[in-house]
Design a protein around this motif. Structure first.
Motif, short mmCIF file in Angstrom:
data_model
loop_
_atom_site.label_atom_id
_atom_site.label_comp_id
_atom_site.label_asym_id
_atom_site.label_seq_id
_atom_site.Cartn_x
_atom_site.Cartn_y
_atom_site.Cartn_z
N ILE A 139 6.93 17.26 50.42
CA ILE A 139 6.14 18.06 51.34
C ILE A 139 7.08 18.94 52.16
O ILE A 139 8.02 18.44 52.78
N GLU A 140 6.83 20.24 52.15
CA GLU A 140 7.57 21.16 53.03
C GLU A 140 6.65 21.53 54.18
O GLU A 140 5.59 22.13 53.98
N GLY A 141 7.05 21.15 55.38
CA GLY A 141 6.19 21.35 56.54
C GLY A 141 6.47 22.66 57.25
O GLY A 141 7.63 23.03 57.46
N ARG A 142 5.43 23.35 57.63
CA ARG A 142 5.54 24.62 58.36
C ARG A 142 4.42 24.74 59.38
O ARG A 142 3.44 23.99 59.34
N SER A 143 4.56 25.68 60.29
CA SER A 143 3.47 25.96 61.22
C SER A 143 2.60 27.10 60.71
O SER A 143 1.70 27.55 61.40
N TRP A 144 2.89 27.56 59.49
CA TRP A 144 2.08 28.62 58.87
C TRP A 144 1.82 28.26 57.41
O TRP A 144 2.61 27.58 56.77
N THR A 145 0.70 28.73 56.91
CA THR A 145 0.32 28.41 55.54
C THR A 145 1.15 29.21 54.54
O THR A 145 1.57 30.33 54.85
N ILE A 181 9.58 5.49 53.87
CA ILE A 181 8.29 5.93 53.35
C ILE A 181 8.15 5.63 51.86
O ILE A 181 7.05 5.40 51.37
N TYR A 182 9.26 5.60 51.12
CA TYR A 182 9.18 5.20 49.71
C TYR A 182 8.94 3.70 49.59
O TYR A 182 8.30 3.24 48.64
N ALA A 183 9.46 2.93 50.54
CA ALA A 183 9.25 1.48 50.51
C ALA A 183 7.78 1.13 50.64
O ALA A 183 7.32 0.09 50.16
N VAL A 184 7.01 2.01 51.30
CA VAL A 184 5.57 1.79 51.42
C VAL A 184 4.93 1.69 50.04
O VAL A 184 3.96 0.94 49.84
N ASN A 185 5.47 2.40 49.06
CA ASN A 185 4.97 2.36 47.69
C ASN A 185 5.82 1.49 46.78
O ASN A 185 5.75 1.60 45.55
N GLU A 204 4.73 11.94 54.87
CA GLU A 204 5.67 13.06 54.99
C GLU A 204 5.12 14.19 55.84
O GLU A 204 5.89 14.96 56.42
N GLY A 205 3.82 14.33 55.89
CA GLY A 205 3.22 15.45 56.60
C GLY A 205 3.24 15.24 58.10
O GLY A 205 2.51 14.42 58.63
N GLN A 206 4.10 15.99 58.80
CA GLN A 206 4.21 15.87 60.26
C GLN A 206 4.10 17.22 60.96
O GLN A 206 4.40 17.34 62.13
N CYS A 238 13.81 22.57 62.09
CA CYS A 238 13.40 21.64 61.03
C CYS A 238 12.38 20.64 61.53
O CYS A 238 12.40 20.22 62.67
N SER A 239 11.51 20.24 60.64
CA SER A 239 10.52 19.22 60.95
C SER A 239 10.69 18.06 60.00
O SER A 239 11.46 18.14 59.06
N VAL A 240 9.98 16.97 60.24
CA VAL A 240 10.08 15.82 59.36
C VAL A 240 9.69 16.20 57.94
O VAL A 240 10.35 15.83 56.98
N GLY A 241 8.60 16.95 57.79
CA GLY A 241 8.14 17.31 56.47
C GLY A 241 8.85 18.51 55.90
O GLY A 241 8.71 18.82 54.74
N GLY A 242 9.62 19.22 56.69
CA GLY A 242 10.29 20.40 56.19
C GLY A 242 11.05 21.08 57.30
O GLY A 242 11.55 20.45 58.20
N SER A 243 11.16 22.38 57.23
CA SER A 243 11.88 23.09 58.28
C SER A 243 11.00 24.19 58.82
O SER A 243 11.27 25.36 58.64
#
Length: 325
Positions: free
Chosen positions: A43-49, A80-84, A128-130, A268-273
């Motif tokens: 997941i690449e996180g952004r504040s824009w689509t 987060i991978y350990a969750v699965n 991953e989505g933050q 940068c964010s948790v899910g991306g930058s």
């Protein structure tokens, strides 16, 4: 069925893009950039689509990542991978800077709350989505010989010669847990967009991943690491004079070029930058930050639509490296 290809250029050769994007590229801080290309980050996180579907090239910014930041983000992905049930992750041995690293396929974009409640994807992916918007990435590929080049603001087009050489140096990467994000309409690459899947969710029955103490600590640490860039670079920008690029790459200290790049990049964010203040305009996305460099070479406005990413010497050296590998 391979998604993101066809008209979007996400298939074999890059092809045509949507709008003004033909060979779109995104500059990201390390370690997030390498984690995405290695298939660990999905997941690449952004504040824009995202304005694209299909292949997105990933370039690593010039800032050398701190060891604590690398460890924090690796710990986050271990949790987060350990969750699965995945406990044996192989992280990149190196996190190179100022390099074109590879590419991913962007198949959609959803809101953070949609991803968190999307039971069709694994629990770890939902964690991953933050950020406000989550770009959904599949099919990572890395370059055998990463190309040295500098980055630009927003999504920009790779220079044609760089793209032609890079396409020949790609190798597929199998991440620890590859994900296929189901498109609501397989005939429409843009069907997986914000709001497209939330209609199937119930506010009272939203799926929530139970967080252990270790997982909660890892998420908190990753969020702290993600917010370090804006605060630090604002202070550095006011107190630092211009240093040479060679000093920056050899010592790890930021120079004027890396400061400019970091200022233009989203923090940068948790899910991306991506947590910048506003969506870059098309002009910002398609024009280099230092237009005077291009102007000095006699380029026109039309030439700037294909942004030069590296000097001729760097390009020639990269091609020679590909032939020798």
């Amino acid at each position: 069925m391979r998604r993101g290809g066809g008209a979007g250029g996400g298939g074999g050769g890059g092809g045509r893009g949507y709008g003004n994007y033909t060979n779109p590229c995104l500059t990201m801080h390390q370690p997030w950039a390498s984690l995405l290309v290695y298939g660990i980050k999905r997941i690449e996180g952004r504040s824009w689509t995202t304005p694209i579907r299909g292949r997105l090239w990933i370039h690593a910014a010039s800032k050398v990542p701190e060891e604590d930041t690398i460890k924090t983000m690796e710990d986050f992905y271990r949790e987060i991978y350990a969750v699965n049930g995945i406990t044996d992750l192989k992280f990149p041995e190196h996190y190179p800077v100022s390099r074109l690293l590879g590419c991913v396929e962007v198949v959609g974009c959803v809101k953070c709350e949609e991803l968190a409640s999307w039971e069709a994807v694994p629990e770890g992916v939902r964690l991953e989505g933050q950020t406000d918007f989550c770009w959904l990435c599949e099919q990572p590929q890395k370059l055998l010989v990463p190309f040295e080049m500098r980055g630009y603001q927003g999504v920009y087009n790779l220079e044609r010669k760089i793209h032609e050489a890079a396409i020949r140096g790609l190798v597929p990467v199998k991440g620890p847990m590859p994900v296929k994000f189901p498109l609501p309409n397989p005939q429409d690459p843009f069907s997986l967009k914000p709001g497209s899947i939330s209609v199937g969710f119930s506010d009272n029955k939203a799926s929530v991943v139970e967080k252990s103490e270790g997982l909660s600590a890892a998420i908190a640490g990753a969020r702290a690491a993600a917010t370090q860039f804006n605060k630090k670079d604002q202070n550095l920008l006011s107190n630092t004079t211009t240093n040479s690029y060679s000093n920056s790459t050899s010592s790890g200290r930021p120079d004027s070029k890396s400061l400019e790049e970091d200022k233009m990049l989203e923090s940068c964010s948790v899910g991306g930058s991506g947590e910048e203040a506003s969506v870059p305009s098309k002009t910002e996305q398609l024009n280099p930050i230092q237009c005077e460099e291009s102007s000095s070479r006699g380029q026109t406005r039309e030439d700037l639509k294909q942004i030069p990413g590296a000097s001729a010497k760097i390009f020639a050296a990269a091609v020679r490296g590909l032939k020798q590998s």
